[in-house]
Design a protein around this motif. Sequence first.
Motif, short mmCIF file in Angstrom:
data_model
loop_
_atom_site.label_atom_id
_atom_site.label_comp_id
_atom_site.label_asym_id
_atom_site.label_seq_id
_atom_site.Cartn_x
_atom_site.Cartn_y
_atom_site.Cartn_z
N TYR A 184 -50.04 -67.34 59.46
CA TYR A 184 -50.37 -68.45 58.54
C TYR A 184 -49.80 -68.22 57.15
O TYR A 184 -49.83 -69.12 56.32
CB TYR A 184 -51.89 -68.69 58.50
N TYR A 185 -49.30 -67.01 56.87
CA TYR A 185 -48.54 -66.72 55.64
C TYR A 185 -49.30 -67.16 54.38
O TYR A 185 -48.75 -67.84 53.52
CB TYR A 185 -47.17 -67.41 55.70
N LEU A 186 -50.60 -66.76 54.31
CA LEU A 186 -51.42 -67.18 53.17
C LEU A 186 -51.75 -66.00 52.27
O LEU A 186 -51.99 -64.90 52.77
CB LEU A 186 -52.73 -67.81 53.68
N GLN A 188 -52.76 -69.74 49.33
CA GLN A 188 -51.51 -70.49 49.21
C GLN A 188 -50.42 -69.84 50.04
O GLN A 188 -50.52 -68.66 50.38
CB GLN A 188 -51.07 -70.55 47.75
N LEU A 189 -49.42 -70.63 50.37
CA LEU A 189 -48.36 -70.10 51.23
C LEU A 189 -47.55 -69.03 50.52
O LEU A 189 -47.21 -69.18 49.34
CB LEU A 189 -47.42 -71.24 51.65
N LEU A 207 -41.06 -68.24 56.64
CA LEU A 207 -41.54 -69.46 56.01
C LEU A 207 -40.42 -70.10 55.18
O LEU A 207 -40.24 -71.33 55.21
CB LEU A 207 -42.75 -69.12 55.13
N TYR A 214 -46.17 -74.00 60.88
CA TYR A 214 -46.04 -75.17 59.99
C TYR A 214 -44.78 -75.98 60.32
O TYR A 214 -44.83 -77.22 60.38
CB TYR A 214 -46.00 -74.73 58.52
N GLY A 270 -52.64 -75.18 54.42
CA GLY A 270 -51.30 -74.60 54.47
C GLY A 270 -50.28 -75.64 54.90
O GLY A 270 -49.18 -75.74 54.35
N PHE A 330 -47.17 -77.10 52.85
CA PHE A 330 -45.83 -77.06 53.45
C PHE A 330 -45.18 -78.46 53.39
O PHE A 330 -44.02 -78.61 53.02
CB PHE A 330 -45.95 -76.59 54.90
#
Length: 455
Positions: A113-115, A120-121, A128, A140, A176, A180
């Motif tokens: 999920y790259y949070l 936040q991303l 990503l 995403y 997210g 995106f």
Amino acid sequence: MATQNTWLHIGLGSFHRAHQAWYLHRLIAQGDARWHIAAGNIRNDAEHVVAALTAQKGRYVLETVSPEGERVYEEITSIQKLLPWQADLQPLITEGAKPETKVIAFTVTEGGYYLNTTHQLEVNNADLACDLQGGNKTIYGVITRILEQRMANNAGPLTLLNCDNVRHNGERFHDGLVEFLTLTGKQAVIEWLKANATCPNTMVDRITPRPAADLPARIKEKTGTDDKAPVMGETFIQWVVEDNFRDVRPDLEAVGVEMVESVIPYEEAKIRILNASHSCIAWAGTLMGKQFIHESTLTDAIYAIADRYVTEDVIPSLGNNGIDLPTYRDVVLKRFTNPYIEDTNQRVAADGFSKIPAMITPTMLECYQRGAVPHATAMLPALFFVYMEQWHKGQLPYEYQDGILDADAVHAMFNAEDPIALFASDKALFGELATRDDFAALLREKIQAVYTLIR
Ligand SMILES: NC(=O)c1ccc[n+]([C@@H]2O[C@H](COP(=O)([O-])OP(=O)(O)OC[C@H]3O[C@@H](n4cnc5c(N)ncnc54)[C@H](O)[C@@H]3O)[C@@H](O)[C@H]2O)c1
Ligand SMILES: OC[C@@H](O)C(O)[C@H](O)CO
């Protein structure tokens, strides 16, 4: 003739096959054939499993085992369509954009999920960054393409169901995705999402190790089936889901899924008590030369660290949330001692850089907020620090897997004059704690305790 609705699952790992696929299989076994699963992957990392399942028409044997060693075998029949991996992910996109696909669920790991700590991303992550330029490497990017295709096909509303161990997983994924879409200038998709999709939160639970090498032979011996892609998990299973599906859904209650208004109490208990303790045990066990979770948990000094963390810091943080937390703690720690599932420290130790901010830092923050020092919880990042120090020196007995590991940054930290100061001031791991004057001293004290423990 009953309608065939499709449940598309993205992330055809072991857990999906031991958990969500089992519940949908139970429905079919009870005579409700209205739903089937189509499944595929974003990453081309399970070619042999997909090929074996395709040859077996999606069927495979699930072995479950209790702490007493009682094994049960069941052929799972819910995955009825395998989507072959292709670089452009077109099979996933085409399936997701069909009107009969009413639910798209996913397990792409915590790192998928790259949070960051403020949810936040992590836009600098290479995968990503690639998807922000139109690529197909993250959930995403893929969901965006599916939604665009659904809009073009007029395919109707759907539910996007996160089944990963992420706090507030539906909300986090939703936010997210909106970030995106905003960064990629897709306002029309944001509007469509608002009107046509929901992202319920879920709590998922069943310890599912990577299938051991001897599993196919045992299944052949016990069932006579020559299965090339079996899975195994513990007997325990739980799924709590917010009852907020945008369109039709399977009759999940009929097979024991708890459909609730809010999963928050369940997921807070699970993520902090089960998942964070699990990682703690895996890091400590590795440092003490153990291979498996059960032998690590049964090491008194390790058990005491996990038990103190839950008892002294988590239970006061969670307060009276309607769950008997001391009993939950004891049941979870007992599940970890199951020797028959042979779950490895390697699997559970993974993704520390996502798990610390999501699963561990909130408890430390809440301790400080109520005027307590998080002595017991601080042992967890201290263990991770020493674990990563061994990784840096090439001394771990296995490959450490982490979706968001920045290898250069970690090596640079351990090559610096004061690695602990740099670690403690890492905002991605510790959020606002990273700027507290006393936090580095707390970690320094606990890291010394870890060195003493493993000496
Ligand atoms: N195994 C368990 O005990 C268990 C229990 C509860 C929840 N879960 C959740 O399920 C997840 C997967 O567990 P598993 O046992 O199936 O692991 P697995 O290694 O068998 O499968 C991982 C899946 O995630 C995909 N993936 C990995 N990184 C990705 C990324 N960055 N983007 C897109 N896809 C990615 C892989 O292709 C694969 O399909 C866990 O990370 C956890 O969040 C697992
Ligand atoms: O802590 C590691 C997880 O994969 C764990 O096995 C799971 O969350 C149990 O449901």
